[in-house]
Scaffold this motif. Structure first.
Motif: not given
Length: 340
Positions: A83, A96-97, A118, A121, A171, A173
């Motif tokens: 990401l 990363s997500y 995202h 985010l 989620c 992260l």
């Protein structure tokens, strides 16, 4: 109050990446269990610091979904192993997500969250080598969930008839060696940690059920009721995205946040909706996956490495086994391999 609940550090003894296709309210202090909190974090063990210097681990995501006996697939998911939130810096090189969303009342809330959370985010993520990164990431996640919920509720209320969809959210992260898990509702995140050759299932999330004392009290204080384990006798979770008709009853979109540093003793992470955990305990799911990862009879794919084929097989078989065991709900499983 720090919403992060750091898990204790362990004793030290890639399916292809898919593209992504609240009002923040604090729980009343007197309702939360009193915990001792250190004013300063303990110094990390020397062996963990040494591992950190060797570069961050790579998380590779594999996903499997089954509709079950439902008329519609209401789950959604996102896998973003790279990401690009910000430029790489000497102290932060990997972000990363991964996320799973379990919709109810329709699939619009889960799809909206998968498409937008995202993105929100990324816009809010701290840039540069910021100090107090943990606090900034915490605020970023809280603000992101609030904005995503607000945006969906605005869109839902503008429709005729008004959308009444809602969704859970789990989620993960990754920021270099650290993973942050933000969770709403009853989907779960579980880490498989190996200690002395023995697997340990470590919970990385907390479910939000209206039968829990803290959750029930918040609902009741807001004027809602809990009947037969559900808000107003209908909604099974006490925190969610969407569900505009229940927001006045104490259903909030403030996620539970947890943080953990990854070490070589960590084997994989499982993210899954409650459809899986209706027929699997966390320990059973971890052992089921490990048995397949050790299965030499798994066929090798032309485009995947041997390890990737094993993880892909484990992910697919786990979802199928949930249906075979009688789960009639949608089932979505995300399996993240951890490679240092």
């Amino acid at each position: 109050m720090d919403l992060f609940e750091d898990l204790p550090e362990p004793s030290h003894s890639s399916g292809p990446v898919a593209t992504a296709t609240a009002q923040v309210q604090s729980e009343d202090e007197e309702l939360r269990p009193k915990r001792k909190r250190e004013e300063e974090e303990e110094e990390e063990p020397t062996d963990i610091k040494k591992d950190c210097k060797e570069g961050p681990p790579a998380l590779r995501g594999f996903v499997a979904s089954r509709r079950g006996e439902r008329d519609e697939m209401q789950d959604a998911h996102v896998l973003l192993a790279d990401l690009m939130l910000c430029r790489a810096t000497p102290t932060r090189t990997r972000v990363s997500y991964f996320a799973v969303f379990d919709g109810h009342g329709g699939s619009r809330a889960s799809r909206f969250a998968a498409e937008n959370l995202h993105v929100n985010l990324a816009r809010r993520f701290p840039s540069g080598d910021a100090e107090n990164l943990d606090k900034l990431v915490k605020k970023c996640l809280l603000d992101t969930f609030r904005q995503t919920d607000d945006d969906f509720l605005k869109k839902a209320s503008s429709q005729k008839p008004v959308w009444k969809d809602g969704s859970t959210a789990t989620c993960l992260l990754q920021v270099d060696h650290t993973v942050y898990v933000a969770n709403l509702g009853d989907s779960r995140a579980v880490l498989c940690r190996m200690e002395g050759g023995v697997s340990v299932a470590v919970a990385l999330s907390r479910e939000h059920n209206p039968t829990m004392y803290e959750e029930r009290m918040r609902v009741q204080r807001a004027g809602g009721t809990v009947r037969e384990g559900r808000v107003l006798g209908v909604l099974e979770v006490s925190r969610s995205l969407g569900d505009g008709q229940y927001k006045r009853c104490g259903v909030i979109s403030t996620p539970d946040l947890r943080r953990r540093q990854l070490t070589p003793g960590d084997r994989f992470i499982l993210l899954a909706c409650d459809g899986l955990f209706k027929v699997f305990s966390a320990d059973e799911a971890v052992k089921f996956i490990l048995n397949i990862l050790q299965d030499d009879s798994v066929g090798k794919g032309a485009e995947l490495t041997e390890e990737a084929c094993l993880y892909e097989a484990a992910c697919q078989r786990l979802a199928s086994e949930a249906v075979r065991r009688g789960c009639a709900d949608n089932v979505t499983v995300i399996l993240l391999s951890i490679a240092f």
